[in-house]
Design a protein around this motif. Sequence first.
Motif, PDB file in Angstrom:
ATOM      1  N   SER A 250       1.007  -1.173   0.032  1.00 26.05           N
ATOM      2  CA  SER A 250       0.182  -0.053   0.167  1.00 26.05           C
ATOM      3  C   SER A 250       0.769   1.200  -0.010  1.00 26.05           C
ATOM      4  N   GLN A 251       1.901   1.184   0.786  1.00 32.27           N
ATOM      5  CA  GLN A 251       2.794   2.398   0.926  1.00 32.27           C
ATOM      6  C   GLN A 251       3.597   2.779  -0.396  1.00 32.27           C
ATOM      7  N   PHE A 252       3.975   1.250  -1.210  1.00 32.43           N
ATOM      8  CA  PHE A 252       4.531   1.535  -2.495  1.00 32.43           C
ATOM      9  C   PHE A 252       3.734   2.261  -3.509  1.00 32.43           C
ATOM     10  N   GLN A 253       2.378   1.720  -3.468  1.00 30.62           N
ATOM     11  CA  GLN A 253       1.413   2.295  -4.273  1.00 30.62           C
ATOM     12  C   GLN A 253       1.270   3.819  -4.079  1.00 30.62           C
ATOM     13  N   GLN A 254       1.416   4.169  -3.053  1.00 28.65           N
ATOM     14  CA  GLN A 254       1.075   5.751  -2.663  1.00 28.65           C
ATOM     15  C   GLN A 254       2.317   6.452  -3.048  1.00 28.65           C
ATOM     16  N   ALA A 255       3.399   5.624  -2.703  1.00 27.05           N
ATOM     17  CA  ALA A 255       4.736   6.420  -3.240  1.00 27.05           C
ATOM     18  C   ALA A 255       5.055   6.586  -4.643  1.00 27.05           C
ATOM     19  N   TYR A 256       4.364   5.554  -5.500  1.00 27.26           N
ATOM     20  CA  TYR A 256       4.642   5.329  -6.793  1.00 27.26           C
ATOM     21  C   TYR A 256       3.620   6.474  -7.384  1.00 27.26           C
ATOM     22  N   LYS A 257       2.368   6.707  -6.618  1.00 25.66           N
ATOM     23  CA  LYS A 257       1.473   7.676  -7.324  1.00 25.66           C
ATOM     24  C   LYS A 257       1.813   9.042  -7.284  1.00 25.66           C
ATOM     25  N   GLN A 258       2.794   9.316  -6.029  1.00 21.69           N
ATOM     26  CA  GLN A 258       3.380  10.575  -5.874  1.00 21.69           C
ATOM     27  C   GLN A 258       4.351  10.721  -6.956  1.00 21.69           C
ATOM     28  N   LEU A 259       5.149   9.545  -7.262  1.00 21.58           N
ATOM     29  CA  LEU A 259       6.196   9.755  -8.300  1.00 21.58           C
ATOM     30  C   LEU A 259       5.706  10.013  -9.680  1.00 21.58           C
ATOM     31  N   SER A 260       4.703   9.432 -10.164  1.00 22.83           N
ATOM     32  CA  SER A 260       4.276   9.483 -11.568  1.00 22.83           C
ATOM     33  C   SER A 260       2.797   9.973 -11.624  1.00 22.83           C
ATOM     34  N   GLN A 261       2.209  10.422 -10.885  1.00 23.11           N
ATOM     35  CA  GLN A 261       0.864  10.768 -11.084  1.00 23.11           C
ATOM     36  C   GLN A 261       0.500  12.309 -10.523  1.00 23.11           C
ATOM     37  N   GLY A 262      -0.561  12.790 -11.152  1.00 25.70           N
ATOM     38  CA  GLY A 262      -1.091  14.143 -10.880  1.00 25.70           C
ATOM     39  C   GLY A 262      -0.193  15.328 -11.267  1.00 25.70           C
ATOM     40  N   ARG A 263      -0.815  16.644 -11.116  1.00 28.40           N
ATOM     41  CA  ARG A 263      -0.047  17.720 -11.665  1.00 28.40           C
ATOM     42  C   ARG A 263       1.023  17.806 -10.571  1.00 28.40           C
ATOM     43  N   GLY A 264       2.313  18.289 -11.239  1.00 25.67           N
ATOM     44  CA  GLY A 264       3.390  18.516 -10.425  1.00 25.67           C
ATOM     45  C   GLY A 264       4.350  17.195  -9.916  1.00 25.67           C
ATOM     46  N   ASN A 265       3.834  15.975 -10.538  1.00 26.75           N
ATOM     47  CA  ASN A 265       4.469  14.790  -9.895  1.00 26.75           C
ATOM     48  C   ASN A 265       5.957  14.898  -9.984  1.00 26.75           C
ATOM     49  N   LEU A 266       6.654  14.106  -9.573  1.00 25.99           N
ATOM     50  CA  LEU A 266       8.266  14.207  -9.282  1.00 25.99           C
ATOM     51  C   LEU A 266       8.746  13.685 -10.660  1.00 25.99           C
ATOM     52  N   VAL A 267       8.385  12.928 -11.427  1.00 25.50           N
ATOM     53  CA  VAL A 267       8.872  12.729 -12.772  1.00 25.50           C
ATOM     54  C   VAL A 267       8.728  13.774 -13.630  1.00 25.50           C
ATOM     55  N   SER A 268       7.584  14.334 -13.884  1.00 29.56           N
ATOM     56  CA  SER A 268       7.349  15.444 -14.707  1.00 29.56           C
ATOM     57  C   SER A 268       8.167  16.613 -14.242  1.00 29.56           C
ATOM     58  N   ARG A 269       8.311  16.811 -12.952  1.00 26.38           N
ATOM     59  CA  ARG A 269       9.140  18.099 -12.559  1.00 26.38           C
ATOM     60  C   ARG A 269      10.768  17.875 -13.100  1.00 26.38           C
ATOM     61  N   THR A 291       3.972   8.676 -19.088  1.00 24.56           N
ATOM     62  CA  THR A 291       2.911   8.503 -18.271  1.00 24.56           C
ATOM     63  C   THR A 291       2.652   9.681 -17.305  1.00 24.56           C
ATOM     64  N   ALA A 292       3.581  10.133 -16.667  1.00 22.45           N
ATOM     65  CA  ALA A 292       3.810  11.311 -15.714  1.00 22.45           C
ATOM     66  C   ALA A 292       3.381  12.485 -16.445  1.00 22.45           C
ATOM     67  N   GLN A 293       3.856  12.844 -17.842  1.00 21.09           N
ATOM     68  CA  GLN A 293       3.365  14.168 -18.238  1.00 21.09           C
ATOM     69  C   GLN A 293       2.085  14.052 -18.609  1.00 21.09           C
ATOM     70  N   GLU A 294       1.396  13.018 -18.892  1.00 21.97           N
ATOM     71  CA  GLU A 294       0.005  12.823 -19.349  1.00 21.97           C
ATOM     72  C   GLU A 294      -0.786  13.110 -18.277  1.00 21.97           C
ATOM     73  N   SER A 295      -0.402  12.295 -17.268  1.00 19.82           N
ATOM     74  CA  SER A 295      -1.064  12.670 -15.873  1.00 19.82           C
ATOM     75  C   SER A 295      -1.101  14.380 -15.524  1.00 19.82           C
ATOM     76  N   ALA A 296      -0.021  14.754 -15.594  1.00 16.40           N
ATOM     77  CA  ALA A 296       0.326  16.305 -15.266  1.00 16.40           C
ATOM     78  C   ALA A 296      -0.790  17.051 -16.008  1.00 16.40           C
ATOM     79  N   LEU A 297      -0.767  16.798 -17.284  1.00 18.93           N
ATOM     80  CA  LEU A 297      -1.681  17.469 -18.196  1.00 18.93           C
ATOM     81  C   LEU A 297      -3.264  17.385 -18.133  1.00 18.93           C
ATOM     82  N   GLN A 298      -3.406  16.021 -17.722  1.00 18.80           N
ATOM     83  CA  GLN A 298      -4.885  15.900 -17.226  1.00 18.80           C
ATOM     84  C   GLN A 298      -5.456  16.415 -16.145  1.00 18.80           C
ATOM     85  N   ASP A 299      -4.296  16.621 -15.074  1.00 15.68           N
ATOM     86  CA  ASP A 299      -4.702  17.351 -14.009  1.00 15.68           C
ATOM     87  C   ASP A 299      -4.310  18.790 -13.726  1.00 15.68           C
TER      88      ASP A 299
END
Length: 308
Positions: A250-269, A291-299
């Motif tokens: 569960s913690q891995f999923q949360q960390a991976y979400k922070q890594l590559s999902q949402g506006r301003g995720n770590l990968v896109s930055r 994937t990270a850039q697409e998620s950033a654009l969507q959000d």
Amino acid sequence: LVQQTYEKEAKERLTIENELKRLQTLNTQLHHDAKALTTALTGTQNKTQGNWGEMILESVLEHSGLQKGREYTVQAAAVRQEEDGARRLQPDVLVNLPEGKQIVIDSKVSLTAYVRYTQSTGAEAERELANHVASIRAHIKSLAAKDYTDLEGVKTLDFVFMFVPVEPAYLLALQHDPNLFQECFDKRIMLTGPSTLLATLRTVAHIWRNEQQNQNALAIAAEGGRLYDKFTGFVQTLEAVGKNIDQAQSQFQQAYKQLSQGRGNLVSRAEKLRALGVKTTKRLQRDLTETAQESALQDKGLPEGEED
């Protein structure tokens, strides 16, 4: 285990006939050996006869199924504290029983009169027979006076076994004087010949086998209990490991979400920094950056920090 025990006991019951036949063969062998030695010892001293009696006794013990040094001890020293000091006694044999009990066997019976009886006839034979019975009775009295049942460090039964190493001599004395056995009994002495002693010792050997089986059953039961407790502890530990794995997932999923999902995720930055000219020697995986850039654009329409 219980089934195995029952099967073993059933097998022992099935072999009792063979055991009795073997016992009869051993009795016959001992009888012939004793008779031959009686003839060979004609006219010898009581000391030699005593040594011979001990030898016959050892032969009976060897055929009994008991193990020397474990189930029985030869010439074991014992001490009794008396008013005039310690008195050292040395029983010919101590046979061990379960629960710390012991059987004392004495074989120092003089057969001089019996040997003379076998070579006599008529009135002389009657006199030697009476002397033979008197000799046995004298040894009974001497043996009772030793009181082997009250020795320091020796846990005996209520009776001491007095061993007559020649079966005919043993039977002849009892036939000539029917009161002899009762006199022995009253003095807590059991008069035995090779056959009766062998049968008794074979019974003791059987008791030891059953005792060993019982001890093994108890050891198996104790080991089984310890194994079950250990297994229960292992299951509990394994369940805790499973919970920790679930939590880590569960913690891995949360960390991976922070890594590559949402506006301003770590990968896109990180990719923005590279695009601005940050010197790098390695590149992130393309599918991850895309994937990270697409998620950033969507959000992109959400304020930073409110993305999923």
